[in-house]
Motif scaffolding. Structure first.
Motif, short mmCIF file in Angstrom:
data_model
loop_
_atom_site.label_atom_id
_atom_site.label_comp_id
_atom_site.label_asym_id
_atom_site.label_seq_id
_atom_site.Cartn_x
_atom_site.Cartn_y
_atom_site.Cartn_z
N SER A 239 0.99 -1.23 -0.06
CA SER A 239 0.00 -0.01 0.13
C SER A 239 0.73 1.11 -0.01
O SER A 239 0.59 2.30 -0.63
CB SER A 239 -1.07 0.08 1.30
OG SER A 239 -0.52 0.26 2.37
N LYS A 240 2.03 1.20 0.65
CA LYS A 240 2.92 2.23 0.70
C LYS A 240 3.43 2.70 -0.84
O LYS A 240 3.61 3.74 -1.22
CB LYS A 240 4.25 2.38 1.66
CG LYS A 240 3.92 2.47 2.93
CD LYS A 240 5.06 2.54 4.05
CE LYS A 240 4.59 2.47 5.31
NZ LYS A 240 5.23 1.57 6.22
N PHE A 241 3.92 1.50 -1.39
CA PHE A 241 4.12 1.59 -2.75
C PHE A 241 3.24 2.16 -3.67
O PHE A 241 3.73 3.19 -4.43
CB PHE A 241 4.68 0.13 -3.37
CG PHE A 241 5.69 0.05 -4.49
CD1 PHE A 241 6.92 0.10 -4.21
CD2 PHE A 241 5.28 0.38 -5.56
CE1 PHE A 241 7.91 -0.04 -5.24
CE2 PHE A 241 6.09 0.21 -6.85
CZ PHE A 241 7.62 0.26 -6.46
N GLN A 242 1.92 1.77 -3.48
CA GLN A 242 0.84 2.15 -4.18
C GLN A 242 0.56 3.89 -4.20
O GLN A 242 0.33 4.61 -5.07
CB GLN A 242 -0.45 1.70 -4.02
CG GLN A 242 -0.32 0.32 -4.73
CD GLN A 242 -1.79 -0.52 -4.44
OE1 GLN A 242 -1.96 -0.72 -3.32
NE2 GLN A 242 -2.03 -1.30 -5.54
N SER A 243 1.13 4.28 -2.98
CA SER A 243 0.76 5.83 -2.68
C SER A 243 1.66 6.54 -3.33
O SER A 243 1.75 7.69 -3.58
CB SER A 243 0.81 5.93 -1.30
OG SER A 243 2.14 5.66 -0.66
N LEU A 244 2.91 5.94 -3.74
CA LEU A 244 3.73 6.62 -4.65
C LEU A 244 3.20 6.85 -5.97
O LEU A 244 3.88 7.86 -6.99
CB LEU A 244 4.98 5.96 -4.87
CG LEU A 244 5.85 5.52 -3.63
CD1 LEU A 244 7.18 4.60 -3.93
CD2 LEU A 244 6.47 6.85 -3.01
N GLN A 245 2.15 6.39 -6.50
CA GLN A 245 1.36 6.48 -7.88
C GLN A 245 2.40 6.24 -9.01
O GLN A 245 2.47 7.06 -9.92
CB GLN A 245 1.03 7.99 -7.80
CG GLN A 245 0.19 8.52 -6.83
CD GLN A 245 -1.10 9.08 -7.15
OE1 GLN A 245 -0.99 10.15 -8.04
NE2 GLN A 245 -2.21 8.84 -6.28
N ILE A 246 2.82 5.13 -8.94
CA ILE A 246 3.92 4.75 -10.08
C ILE A 246 2.76 3.79 -10.81
O ILE A 246 2.01 2.95 -10.59
CB ILE A 246 4.84 3.78 -9.53
CG1 ILE A 246 5.91 4.96 -8.68
CG2 ILE A 246 5.77 3.16 -10.54
CD1 ILE A 246 6.66 4.32 -7.77
N SER A 247 2.95 4.23 -12.23
CA SER A 247 2.17 3.47 -13.15
C SER A 247 2.38 2.10 -13.43
O SER A 247 3.58 1.52 -12.92
CB SER A 247 2.20 4.29 -14.60
OG SER A 247 3.30 3.89 -14.90
#
Ligand code: ZN
Length: 369
Positions: A319-327
């Motif tokens: 979920s932290k990784f997703q918060s970086l908004q990486i496509s």
């Protein structure tokens, strides 16, 4: 194996016991279901119950001479047939030491686990004609000690055309012979064999039994046991691999590395690559497989969060990784580069170098587009 040692399947066990006490024991049954649901343990428990000389109302006794021999898989009236690679011999009797070890340690194993235990993952498995002839020879003998002789055929889908040699024996078996065939895939079995056996459909392990079993795994807390029981689809193999993943030794190494790549602290890359690159090739492969699964988790969670099977610290990481908004395209690029690097390392490229190059390419992929 006793019924009490088989996870779940309460109704099925009752049905088995009832049919035995009513004297309705079919002479050839085909157990159908995934290995991880416990088809083989159920077949073993059933055979042990049938042969037990002091049966209880809900289980075999576990202490009579027959039960003791069944439990260490040495009963002279229990014959096993299973697929194996040609290089290992001609008949199953030549592989009994490995086979006993495999079933004792991991009765929910599938073919891949078995081939791995034989150090033959890449080999072709089959049931050779010599083994089929051995079944026939065994059938011609009277039971040694028990009222019943049991012929347990694991994965009859590996009986080729030669399997037809068995048809007559399965259709009209010698007195007091029971055939128990345990299959994962009925579509691959000879139709002539299917039509001569009584199907016994085995269901996945029910969630509550799975949870109860997992709650006894050391150091697995109740929440995790509950969550794994919900997502393992009634399959013990799935459940146990989720248990292992949730305790992966690679998590910290991976999390640190991604942190360095995201924040582009490239001066930390070389020391990291030297340290990780010094691991054995086996461990490096494990690290890559783990990292790839985790990155696929990131990708899947973005599309369909319910498909994510990670828990605990890995779920936090995702979920932290997703918060970086990486496509998704960037993540796919990272996965592709990791797969390539794993391949280089498998081909003996110098690991610290590969890891350094990979880190630079991951950092580039992570840069916001
Ligand atoms: Zn017994």
């Amino acid at each position: 194996m006793r019924f009490s040692q088989v996870i779940g399947h309460h109704e099925k066990k009752k049905t088995f016991i009832q049919s035995v006490s009513n004297g309705r024991i079919p002479h050839a049954q085909l157990f159908i279901g995934s290995s991880g649901w416990g088809t083989l343990p159920l077949a073993l428990a059933y055979a042990q119950y049938v042969s037990c000389t002091d049966k209880g109302a809900d289980d075999s006794c576990g202490v009579c001479s027959s039960c003791r021999k069944y439990e260490n898989l040495t009963h002279p009236d229990l014959h096993f047939t299973f697929p194996f690679p040609r290089e290992k011999g001609e008949k199953c009797s030549e592989l009994m030491v490995d086979w006993r070890k495999a079933i004792t340690n991991h009765p929910y194993m599938n073919l891949m686990d078995w081939m791995q235990l034989l150090d033959a993952e890449k080999k072709q498995a089959n049931i050779p004609t010599a083994e089929i002839r051995d079944i026939l020879r065994n059938l011609s003998l009277k039971p040694y000690e028990s009222a019943f002789k049991v012929m347990l055929i694991w994965l009859p889908e590996f009986l080729g055309k030669e399997g037809n040699i068995l048809l007559k024996a399965i259709e009209e078996p010698a007195h007091n012979t029971l055939f128990i065939l345990v299959t994962e895939n009925t579509e691959k079995i000879l139709g002539t064999i299917i039509s001569r056996t009584q199907p016994v459909r085995i269901a996945p392990i029910d969630q509550e039994s799975m949870r109860e079993y997992l709650s006894r795994v050391p150091e697995l807390d109740a929440d995790k046991a509950m969550r794994i029981s919900q997502i393992s689809q009634g399959n013990l193999r799935n459940a146990m691999s989720l248990v292992q993943e949730s305790e992966s030794p690679y998590f910290e190494i991976f999390r640190y590395w991604m942190g360095v790549c995201v924040t582009r602290k490239m001066y930390s890359i070389v020391p990291w690559a030297e340290k990780v690159g010094a691991m054995s090739r086996e461990n490096l492969k494990g690290f890559f497989q783990y990292g790839l699964e985790l990155m696929r988790g990131v990708l899947v969670s973005a599309y369909e969060p319910t498909l994510n099977t990670w828990m605990g610290k890995e779920a936090d990481f995702i979920s932290k990784f997703q918060s970086l908004q990486i496509s998704a395209a960037q993540i796919e690029q990272i996965i592709k580069n990791m797969e390539l690097s794993m391949m280089y390392i498998e081909r003996n490229a110098r690991a610290p170098m590969v890891l350094t190059d990979l880190s630079y390419s991951v950092a580039r992929s992570l840069k916001k587009m």
